[in-house]
Enzyme design. Structure first.
Site: not given
Ligand SMILES: [Fe+3]
Ligand SMILES: [Fe+3]
Lengths: 268, 133, 268, 133
Positions: C181, C113
């Site tokens: 993040h 991904h």
């Protein structure tokens, strides 16, 4: 090279063909017995064994606790498995990456004759290798290969890493690889003794010349597999600027290859 | 890229750069497979059948069957990969090298004992062209 | 990130949660349609997919003709396979290695991904991707990771390589990776919007500041996975010193992550 | 090497350096194996049996069976590798992250919608010690 491995593994080191070559290692074996290294940082090239064309690292450092001996197409050599030194290997990997060398870190690889034959030459045929080994594989198969200068500078970074390790260990750096040789094509069998001798003459006190040799000179003068000599420059980079020559030996032929070795120690 | 390289004028020598590597990918990967004893057994008992499992060109397969190492080199084989073939045949680097130079193993051995092939006259392609012309 | 991939693959891009994020890409999709790149040099990180702990390349360049989409544990994403550009990829590999970056050259790897989500965001859901892709994987998983400065300098070397290629191609460089993040541990969910905004502000005209950010600042300020931002510096290094900002978008949250993107073009 | 690192004082965070990587090697390699459907099937039908094929410590195996991600992190697991476990369970990164922070998935989602966890008070371990003490 495989033929040297086979001569050792089949007990032929004392016949007419091989004796002059193996005799050159008598001194070096005794020297190793007295030096008793804890760890050998062993710069070698994988010969299409651990690395296929799927994955071609320019520089790969082994950080494992142990390594198996590879089956290169005729069964594994009858030598002991290799013990790693994970503490020091990880320390060097971390330090050298932070000095802008883009290593591939390897936890699992089988080791081929490029690594095990030098061990046999220096340590004979023990039940167990007398020291730990950090395998450091250099791509000299797929062009472009790293330049001599890059290799030399890498050696300096490795030295800095070893010096900053917080355990007191006797660490040796070995640069391996045949001197002039060519294994392929109609020009196979090329040997350039004057060129090799000049390399041996300069590696101690005139390494600047060697560092500037471009890949095409290795190919033209020392044969297509003579490029392996860039690995000697990693070893040289890891030593002091000033070194003393302890021993030197040069012999032709070992199968297709000119075989030379030199022992340098730090300081004049 | 088909740009010329500074080593292109070395005679009798194939440098394994990306031009060769791209040609020889499947040939070389086939060679690697011979590191497993079970694959060696399959290959030995049926060269052609084993080769047909690989995405190699017909020329590459035939060169392997013929053990024509110079041809394999010209079709992208790299000597360290090709070594898996003659190792599997129980033959040495010295034997394989002799077949590439077109002399008998005995003559090759003698040349090596006499100090090997001299670089003189073997540095540039034009030196070879002259001696052949 | 996987959640963005799933939102696309299951047709949820227009719901309340996802719409504001995907809307930020409307401009960029249209821009790509008018730019029609031939090749995207796509800097991304493999998320323990193609590379296990057995082999950890600092920098790996894909030189294959094509790549499969990886099964990351829930089946492969329903997106087209990726076509490589072997000519340009090999040219860049050779040039960059000769500029002293120690790449690992890869002929076979499945793409996760980290690479396919950026393609989906910029190109939507075509039958076939509209251009070729050169995957360039950066280790940001195993510490030490390459420094921001090393990444930036690598970008410059890649640019030099692309400029010296002898075919006339429209090549884009993408740097990918979430902005702040943290996916792990009791501190998961950390987002630092002012820090991210400052990064976006400076990447065009004040990249010198960003190049000096040490890894511990990324971890502390932008979360453990914020380190992915070093990949943006490879992209920045490959552009002119002077750039013009074409588009910018920033949104929180996309699952656990602050998502930002900026389009820069060469010259003022 | 157990030397301290400049990121050791970041709270609630495990940086995957060689100290962790060496602990977690077999745990992480087990995770990678779940990229193959047949391995996922075996693991799903018998967690313990599948784990016993791997050279993991008992603690690591139990942490996997318990889906205790913080424990797995402390035993050398890396989040990108561990993701193969919750992906195989059909669960999301957001769910997994919420379990590591000790709040419900719903509360975690709300925190993220409100802009995420602020860095303020979350930069240094001593800030956490104070708030707990
Ligand atoms: Fe060799
Ligand atoms: Fe990511």
């Amino acid at each position: 090279m495989p033929a040297v491995g086979r001569a050792i593994d089949t007990g032929q080191t004392q016949n007419d063909y091989w004796k002059p070559m193996f005799d050159g290692f008598d001194f070096s074996k005794k020297w190793e017995e007295s030096e008793k290294p804890d760890v050998v940082f062993l710069v070698y090239n994988d010969h299409a064994t651990a690395f296929s064309l799927d994955f071609i690292p320019t520089f790969a450092i082994g950080v494992a606790e142990d390594y198996a001996v590879a089956d290169e197409g005729f069964g594994p050599r009858p030598v002991p498995p290799v013990e790693g030194h994970a503490d020091l290997a990880w320390h060097i990997a971390g330090s050298v990456i932070q000095q802008d060398f883009d290593l591939t870190v390897v936890n699992k690889m089988d080791l081929d004759h490029g690594l095990t034959v030098p061990l046999s030459l220096m340590f004979g045929q023990p039940e167990r290798w007398p020291c730990k080994v950090i395998p450091f594989a250099v791509n000299v198969v797929q062009y472009p290969v790293p330049s001599g200068r890059r290799c030399y500078n890498l050696g300096k970074a490795i030295r800095k890493a070893i010096d900053s390790f917080d355990q007191d260990l006797n660490v040796q750096i070995w640069g391996t690889g045949g001197m002039s040789h060519q294994l392929q094509g109609p020009r196979a069998g090329l040997i350039n003794q004057p060129w090799d001798q000049a390399f041996l003459n300069d590696i101690g006190d005139n390494v600047d010349r060697l560092v500037g040799i471009p890949p095409e000179e290795y190919i033209r003068e020392a044969g297509s597999e003579g490029i392996e000599l860039v690995m000697w420059l990693i070893m040289r980079g890891a030593l002091d600027d000033q070194v003393t020559e302890v021993h030197r030996h040069y012999h032709v032929p070992a199968s297709n290859t000119a075989i030379g070795h030199i022992i340098l120690k730090n300081g004049k | 890229m088909t740009k010329s390289r500074p080593y292109d004028d070395v005679p009798g020598t194939t440098v394994f750069d990306e031009r060769m590597s791209r040609k020889g990918y499947h040939l070389n990967q086939f060679c690697m497979s011979l590191m497993k004893p079970e694959n060696r057994d399959r290959f030995k008992s049926d060269n052609r059948g084993y080769l047909d499992d690989w995405k190699m060109t017909e020329d590459q397969k035939q060169a392997v069957i013929d053990r024509d190492y110079n041809r394999m080199l010209s079709l992208g084989g790299n000597i360290y990969f090709l070594a898996k073939i003659f190792s599997c045949d129980g033959l040495s680097f010295q034997y394989a090298a002799s077949t590439m130079t077109g002399v008998s193993e005995d003559e090759y051995l003698k040349m090596m004992l006499a100090g090997g092939r001299s670089p003189d006259g073997n540095r540039y392609k034009h030196e070879w062209d002259k001696s052949n012309g």
